[in-house]
Design a protein around this motif. Structure first.
Motif, PDB file in Angstrom:
ATOM      1  N   SER A  41      94.836  34.715  11.367  1.00 50.93           N
ATOM      2  CA  SER A  41      95.788  34.159  10.399  1.00 50.93           C
ATOM      3  C   SER A  41      96.243  35.195   9.367  1.00 50.93           C
ATOM      4  O   SER A  41      97.343  35.117   8.840  1.00 50.93           O
ATOM      5  N   SER A  42      95.412  36.189   9.096  1.00 48.23           N
ATOM      6  CA  SER A  42      95.793  37.247   8.152  1.00 48.23           C
ATOM      7  C   SER A  42      96.477  38.424   8.841  1.00 48.23           C
ATOM      8  O   SER A  42      96.805  39.411   8.200  1.00 48.23           O
ATOM      9  N   GLY A  43      96.673  38.343  10.160  1.00 51.97           N
ATOM     10  CA  GLY A  43      97.375  39.383  10.900  1.00 51.97           C
ATOM     11  C   GLY A  43      96.484  40.457  11.487  1.00 51.97           C
ATOM     12  O   GLY A  43      96.960  41.485  11.955  1.00 51.97           O
ATOM     13  N   GLU A  44      95.171  40.231  11.502  1.00 50.52           N
ATOM     14  CA  GLU A  44      94.235  41.222  12.044  1.00 50.52           C
ATOM     15  C   GLU A  44      94.111  41.080  13.562  1.00 50.52           C
ATOM     16  O   GLU A  44      94.287  39.996  14.112  1.00 50.52           O
ATOM     17  N   SER A  45      93.760  42.174  14.210  1.00 50.95           N
ATOM     18  CA  SER A  45      93.481  42.132  15.643  1.00 50.95           C
ATOM     19  C   SER A  45      92.206  41.328  15.885  1.00 50.95           C
ATOM     20  O   SER A  45      91.267  41.409  15.090  1.00 50.95           O
ATOM     21  N   PRO A  46      92.158  40.565  16.967  1.00 49.14           N
ATOM     22  CA  PRO A  46      90.934  39.807  17.256  1.00 49.14           C
ATOM     23  C   PRO A  46      89.767  40.751  17.536  1.00 49.14           C
ATOM     24  O   PRO A  46      89.921  41.746  18.234  1.00 49.14           O
ATOM     25  N   SER A  47      88.621  40.433  16.962  1.00 45.38           N
ATOM     26  CA  SER A  47      87.398  41.194  17.215  1.00 45.38           C
ATOM     27  C   SER A  47      86.210  40.314  16.897  1.00 45.38           C
ATOM     28  O   SER A  47      86.372  39.201  16.402  1.00 45.38           O
ATOM     29  N   LEU A  48      85.016  40.810  17.165  1.00 48.25           N
ATOM     30  CA  LEU A  48      83.812  40.028  16.876  1.00 48.25           C
ATOM     31  C   LEU A  48      83.701  39.683  15.397  1.00 48.25           C
ATOM     32  O   LEU A  48      83.341  38.573  15.033  1.00 48.25           O
ATOM     33  N   LEU A  49      84.003  40.622  14.535  1.00 46.60           N
ATOM     34  CA  LEU A  49      83.869  40.383  13.103  1.00 46.60           C
ATOM     35  C   LEU A  49      85.059  39.620  12.515  1.00 46.60           C
ATOM     36  O   LEU A  49      84.912  38.890  11.547  1.00 46.60           O
ATOM     37  N   ASN A  50      86.241  39.811  13.091  1.00 43.64           N
ATOM     38  CA  ASN A  50      87.446  39.144  12.575  1.00 43.64           C
ATOM     39  C   ASN A  50      87.629  37.755  13.149  1.00 43.64           C
ATOM     40  O   ASN A  50      88.383  36.959  12.614  1.00 43.64           O
ATOM     41  N   GLY A  51      86.998  37.488  14.290  1.00 44.51           N
ATOM     42  CA  GLY A  51      87.233  36.236  14.990  1.00 44.51           C
ATOM     43  C   GLY A  51      88.479  36.354  15.856  1.00 44.51           C
ATOM     44  O   GLY A  51      89.099  37.407  15.963  1.00 44.51           O
ATOM     45  N   GLY A  52      88.853  35.271  16.487  1.00 42.99           N
ATOM     46  CA  GLY A  52      90.064  35.252  17.296  1.00 42.99           C
ATOM     47  C   GLY A  52      89.864  35.545  18.766  1.00 42.99           C
ATOM     48  O   GLY A  52      90.797  35.392  19.552  1.00 42.99           O
ATOM     49  N   LEU A  53      88.670  35.981  19.161  1.00 42.92           N
ATOM     50  CA  LEU A  53      88.442  36.286  20.577  1.00 42.92           C
ATOM     51  C   LEU A  53      88.487  35.025  21.440  1.00 42.92           C
ATOM     52  O   LEU A  53      88.766  35.106  22.634  1.00 42.92           O
ATOM     53  N   ASP A  54      88.232  33.859  20.836  1.00 44.99           N
ATOM     54  CA  ASP A  54      88.252  32.611  21.597  1.00 44.99           C
ATOM     55  C   ASP A  54      89.663  32.219  22.016  1.00 44.99           C
ATOM     56  O   ASP A  54      89.838  31.426  22.937  1.00 44.99           O
ATOM     57  N   ALA A 129      85.237  48.133  10.424  1.00 46.92           N
ATOM     58  CA  ALA A 129      84.620  47.967   9.108  1.00 46.92           C
ATOM     59  C   ALA A 129      85.664  47.623   8.052  1.00 46.92           C
ATOM     60  O   ALA A 129      85.461  46.727   7.227  1.00 46.92           O
ATOM     61  N   GLN A 130      86.787  48.303   8.096  1.00 42.07           N
ATOM     62  CA  GLN A 130      87.839  48.078   7.112  1.00 42.07           C
ATOM     63  C   GLN A 130      88.363  46.647   7.170  1.00 42.07           C
ATOM     64  O   GLN A 130      88.510  45.991   6.135  1.00 42.07           O
ATOM     65  N   GLU A 131      88.621  46.156   8.365  1.00 38.38           N
ATOM     66  CA  GLU A 131      89.132  44.789   8.481  1.00 38.38           C
ATOM     67  C   GLU A 131      88.067  43.757   8.130  1.00 38.38           C
ATOM     68  O   GLU A 131      88.373  42.721   7.558  1.00 38.38           O
ATOM     69  N   ALA A 132      86.814  44.025   8.458  1.00 37.67           N
ATOM     70  CA  ALA A 132      85.741  43.081   8.136  1.00 37.67           C
ATOM     71  C   ALA A 132      85.501  43.015   6.633  1.00 37.67           C
ATOM     72  O   ALA A 132      85.266  41.936   6.084  1.00 37.67           O
ATOM     73  N   ILE A 133      85.573  44.140   5.959  1.00 38.63           N
ATOM     74  CA  ILE A 133      85.287  44.177   4.523  1.00 38.63           C
ATOM     75  C   ILE A 133      86.465  43.661   3.692  1.00 38.63           C
ATOM     76  O   ILE A 133      86.296  42.824   2.812  1.00 38.63           O
ATOM     77  N   TYR A 134      87.667  44.137   3.990  1.00 39.04           N
ATOM     78  CA  TYR A 134      88.830  43.806   3.165  1.00 39.04           C
ATOM     79  C   TYR A 134      89.619  42.600   3.653  1.00 39.04           C
ATOM     80  O   TYR A 134      90.486  42.100   2.941  1.00 39.04           O
ATOM     81  N   ASN A 135      89.364  42.167   4.886  1.00 39.12           N
ATOM     82  CA  ASN A 135      90.047  41.006   5.470  1.00 39.12           C
ATOM     83  C   ASN A 135      91.569  41.164   5.463  1.00 39.12           C
ATOM     84  O   ASN A 135      92.301  40.223   5.217  1.00 39.12           O
ATOM     85  N   THR A 136      92.015  42.400   5.703  1.00 36.61           N
ATOM     86  CA  THR A 136      93.439  42.682   5.854  1.00 36.61           C
ATOM     87  C   THR A 136      93.619  43.590   7.065  1.00 36.61           C
ATOM     88  O   THR A 136      92.724  44.363   7.409  1.00 36.61           O
ATOM     89  N   PRO A 137      94.775  43.515   7.723  1.00 35.87           N
ATOM     90  CA  PRO A 137      95.012  44.369   8.887  1.00 35.87           C
ATOM     91  C   PRO A 137      94.977  45.857   8.533  1.00 35.87           C
ATOM     92  O   PRO A 137      95.330  46.248   7.419  1.00 35.87           O
TER      93      PRO A 137
END
Length: 148
Positions: A41-54, A129-137
């Motif tokens: 929803s924030s525009g990040e690529s899907p990953s284990l830490l960002n979610g979205g892989l489902d 790490a950057q996307e997991a910490i800052y929650n931005t793409p």
């Protein structure tokens, strides 16, 4: 160990290019063909830490595992065919004939590949790490790299 490092390096080099490209172009391409965007929803690529892989279709995972299996089988064939002349990471794939024929050129090319691969592994770790910490793409967090 060199074989594993080269395989991971090559994957990381592809990921370092693919990650920001997905964040830059996924929504536009998905809208064009009428599919939902796979970014978070924030525009990040899907990953284990960002979610979205489902949200990624099962057929994709089947295709990726199949492709990995084919590559591994080809790698085993290359080892068997070349035996003593086999170099780590040689998958019998050089369609542009870029690998030098002389030993000095080969060592130079392999050194460049492993150095670029190590840098790519660190870069993709930085993306995660950057996307997991800052929650931005990544492309939003570092626009000077991705948006001229």
């Amino acid at each position: 160990m060199r074989e594993a490092e080269i395989k991971h390096s090559r994957l990381a080099m592809l990921a370092v290019v693919g990650w920001p490209l997905a964040e830059l172009f996924d929504k536009g391409l998905a809208d064009t063909v009428g599919l939902p965007s796979l970014l978070t929803s924030s525009g990040e690529s899907p990953s284990l830490l960002n979610g979205g892989l489902d949200r990624i279709p099962s057929a994709y995972w089947v295709a990726i595992v199949t492709l990995a299996g084919v590559i591994e089988l080809e790698n085993m064939n290359a080892k068997d065919e070349k035996q003593g002349d086999y170099l780590p990471g040689d998958c019998n794939f050089d369609p542009l004939n870029m690998f030098p024929t002389d030993k000095t050129g080969q060592m130079d090319m392999m050194t460049k590949e492993i150095k670029h691969g190590r840098l790519a592994m660190m870069a993709i770790l930085g993306f995660v790490a950057q996307e997991a910490i800052y929650n931005t793409p990544v492309v939003t967090e570092t626009p000077f790299f991705f948006k001229p």
